[in-house]
Design an enzyme around this catalytic site. Structure first.
Site, short mmCIF file in Angstrom:
data_model
loop_
_atom_site.label_atom_id
_atom_site.label_comp_id
_atom_site.label_asym_id
_atom_site.label_seq_id
_atom_site.Cartn_x
_atom_site.Cartn_y
_atom_site.Cartn_z
N MET A 1 21.22 8.08 9.34
CA MET A 1 21.34 9.53 9.16
C MET A 1 21.17 10.15 10.54
O MET A 1 20.08 10.51 10.95
CB MET A 1 20.24 10.03 8.21
CG MET A 1 20.42 9.58 6.80
SD MET A 1 21.88 10.35 6.03
CE MET A 1 21.80 9.55 4.41
N HIS B 1 0.83 -1.21 0.00
CA HIS B 1 0.00 0.00 0.00
C HIS B 1 0.86 1.25 0.00
O HIS B 1 2.06 1.19 0.29
CB HIS B 1 -0.91 0.02 1.24
CG HIS B 1 -0.17 0.29 2.52
ND1 HIS B 1 0.65 -0.63 3.13
CD2 HIS B 1 -0.12 1.40 3.32
CE1 HIS B 1 1.16 -0.13 4.25
NE2 HIS B 1 0.72 1.11 4.38
O1 LIG Z 1 31.05 7.18 12.89
P1 LIG Z 1 30.20 6.02 13.30
O2 LIG Z 1 29.75 6.08 14.74
O3 LIG Z 1 30.78 4.69 12.90
O4 LIG Z 1 28.87 6.19 12.41
C1 LIG Z 1 27.71 6.85 12.78
O5 LIG Z 1 27.85 8.26 12.83
C2 LIG Z 1 28.15 8.92 11.61
C3 LIG Z 1 28.15 10.41 11.85
O6 LIG Z 1 26.92 10.88 12.30
C4 LIG Z 1 27.16 8.57 10.51
O7 LIG Z 1 27.62 9.07 9.28
C5 LIG Z 1 27.00 7.05 10.38
O8 LIG Z 1 25.97 6.76 9.45
C6 LIG Z 1 26.64 6.48 11.76
O9 LIG Z 1 26.50 5.07 11.68
#
Ligand SMILES: O=P(O)(O)O[C@H]1O[C@H](CO)[C@@H](O)[C@H](O)[C@H]1O
Ligand SMILES: O=P(O)(O)O[C@H]1O[C@H](CO)[C@@H](O)[C@H](O)[C@H]1O
EC number: 2.7.7.12
Lengths: 351, 351
Positions: free
Chosen positions: B316, B166
């Protein structure tokens, strides 16, 4: 005609800081939830794991060995999204294909040597040490880069890939999108009204008392009028402060204490280690740091994803991605009295 | 100096349609993932469940009984975020506290009587019936409302709370945020360059052949130069078409067929029922529908969350929420040749 009541009648609200609108439809909390339920968050994390690259004494991906640190610990991210020496993509050949250079550094800051604590479980002096480390890293990287983004992703639900208490610091050669929007809005407000947008906003919230969560001698925590996430908050100094390093010692102590209170409230809300992304915004730094940035007021945003319980989150999908942010309860429903925040929130969330 | 290579060197790109920037740091796919893994998506859904309010013959939350429909089926959302009669919040008393009226309707459209199919598993004539139903609902609700947002949240990961195939349709008395941004950008481009932004963009992508995923007689599917989500695509008609109802019969058949191809590619990518949010954007409707909207070009956005496998998504969060969208592979890496899309994508994602 029916009289308007925000808690019953949908409406849209404007975010003057980021120039965005949100659809508020409080009556929607009544809908049943049969969608995704998140895994329970109460994993037991060992205090020390020699294979966790964030722990004291552990070996990181690049072969470096962490010191046996006993406070905060700052090091270079082994998988940085920003590196200091990326070449310039060169001029764009078409207005629809614009790329620009991006340089920077990405650092990781451990808050504590133990993996099984979080900020609200740390002592106020330990949190104060984190505040000092934040101020130092803004000074250090801000000497070269115009924007230094401190942010913490807490919890697996927020994409955090390591349970050890830590935040990240990404410094860039450009003003990121959100920073640009906050710059434009604060600049415009100042030139129209002669004072910083967030100074007037904080004062108004103190008068209106509808969205306050916590107040202290030097700080305010409130649910912004334009909040998007169910339990979003904004943390503001009472004094006009442009950047973290400007905070006095008394303001830093008080910040540590109000952060501990806020994060404890969050944890108590659904009796879980409350997930969120948070981050600091202050006036741009770098070579233009000496310009007039009086329209900026330092602040931190807290964006927690949970909606109804420790395992049911708000999804920002479909309509939100394609059209406009939407929320299922009013900001006021979250904070009718800051002393009773937890009870109010749980009552709303389980209604 | 090192020569710039997009697949190796981070840079920022501009989204001229929505006036946003994205940080592209392709080298980051190498980082290990120890974060949240999504539950496996291969639940077995029964073809018919009398307790599922979306099924033919089922009773809904408001007590109404669904007809025994055998094609598409449109009905009012029982928990609408927008209702036709919400009162006006009245004038705002302060520039930082602006609220406005929001009225509208929310509908749900079932694509098929069976719960165990998805669009790519449906036949081209069945998908064509969905296209016709989309065109009709835009005409019906567009007679009254300036914006009619059709969107599909597919998969539990995208907040979809019901597995029955849907989409939703939310019509509003206001132009939502994203619509406003696309209106401003397309309007400005037209007045500067004398033609619709997306007409020129589609032509450029056909010439450059770097980001094409699928082409057909009447349609293009491409990974936009400014894509944020790892496997994001943009679906565009070749002809200048402002709104869905303007599509000819041949264009609708061809749309059904290219959608089936695209969604099959998506499903094959990680051998899973590929989750996404998608939605249509066309010229505003309502009482101003007769104005000059020639700067608009109809298009659909597909925003899929997966990054590396059926269970590892792109989050994100943190930097993305506080500063700017960031992606871990270039748009070009996703589509070096549209015939080999699946292989290219898997190679990149597992590198
Ligand atoms: O850097 P990390 O903790 O591996 O990754 C995390 O933080 C980042 C910064 O916000 C993001 O881009 C990643 O998608 C998220 O998984
Ligand atoms: O309407 P649903 O499918 O119950 O809900 C889903 O889509 C809505 C529109 O994008 C979102 O606001 C909700 O957060 C999401 O869970």
């Amino acid at each position: 005609a029916t009289a308007f009541r925000a808690s019953e009648h949908q409406h849209i609200r404007y975010n003057p800081l980021q120039d965005e609108w949100v659809l508020v439809s409080a009556h929607r909390m009544k809908r049943p939830w049969q969608g995704q339920v998140e895994p329970s968050l109460l994993k037991t994390v060992p205090r020390h794991d020699p294979h966790n690259p964030l722990c004291p004494g552990a070996t990181r991906a690049n072969g470096e060995v962490n010191p046996h640190y006993d406070g905060t610990f700052l090091f270079d991210n082994d998988f940085p999204a920003l590196q200091p020496d990326a070449p310039n993509p060169g001029p764009s050949d078409h207005p629809l294909f614009q790329a620009e250079a991006a340089r920077g550094v990405c650092k990781v800051m451990c808050f504590h040597p133990w993996s099984d604590v979080t900020l609200p479980l740390m002592s106020v002096p330990e949190i104060r040490a984190v505040v000092d480390a934040w101020a130092s890293v803004i000074e250090e990287l801000g000497a070269q880069y115009p924007w230094v983004q401190i942010f913490e992703n807490k919890g697996a639900m927020m994409g955090c890939s390591n349970p050890h208490p830590h935040c990240q610091v990404w410094a860039s050669s450009f003003l990121p999108d959100v920073a640009q929007r906050e710059e434009r809005s604060q600049q415009a407000y100042q030139s129209q009204h002669g004072e910083p947008l967030l100074m007037e906003y904080g004062r108004q919230e103190l008068l209106r008392k509808e969205r306050l969560v916590l107040t202290s001698e030097h700080w305010l925590v409130l649910v912004p009028f334009w909040a998007v996430w169910p339990f979003q908050t904004l943390l503001l100094p009472r004094r006009h402060v442009r950047r973290l390093p400007e905070l006095t010692s008394a303001e830093r102590d008080d910040l540590a204490s109000i952060m501990k209170k806020l994060l404890t409230k969050y944890d108590n809300l659904f009796e879980t280690s409350f997930p969120y992304s948070m981050g600091w915004h202050g006036a741009p730094t770098g070579s233009e740091a000496g310009a007039n940035w009086d329209h900026w007021q330092l602040h931190a945003h807290y964006y927690p994803p949970l909606l109804r319980s420790a395992t049911v989150r708000k999804f920002m999908v479909g309509y939100e991605m394609l059209a406009q942010a939407q929320r299922d309860l009013t900001p006021e429903q979250m904070s009718s009295s800051y002393s009773g925040l937890s009870r109010v929130l749980v009552a709303v969330a389980t209604a």
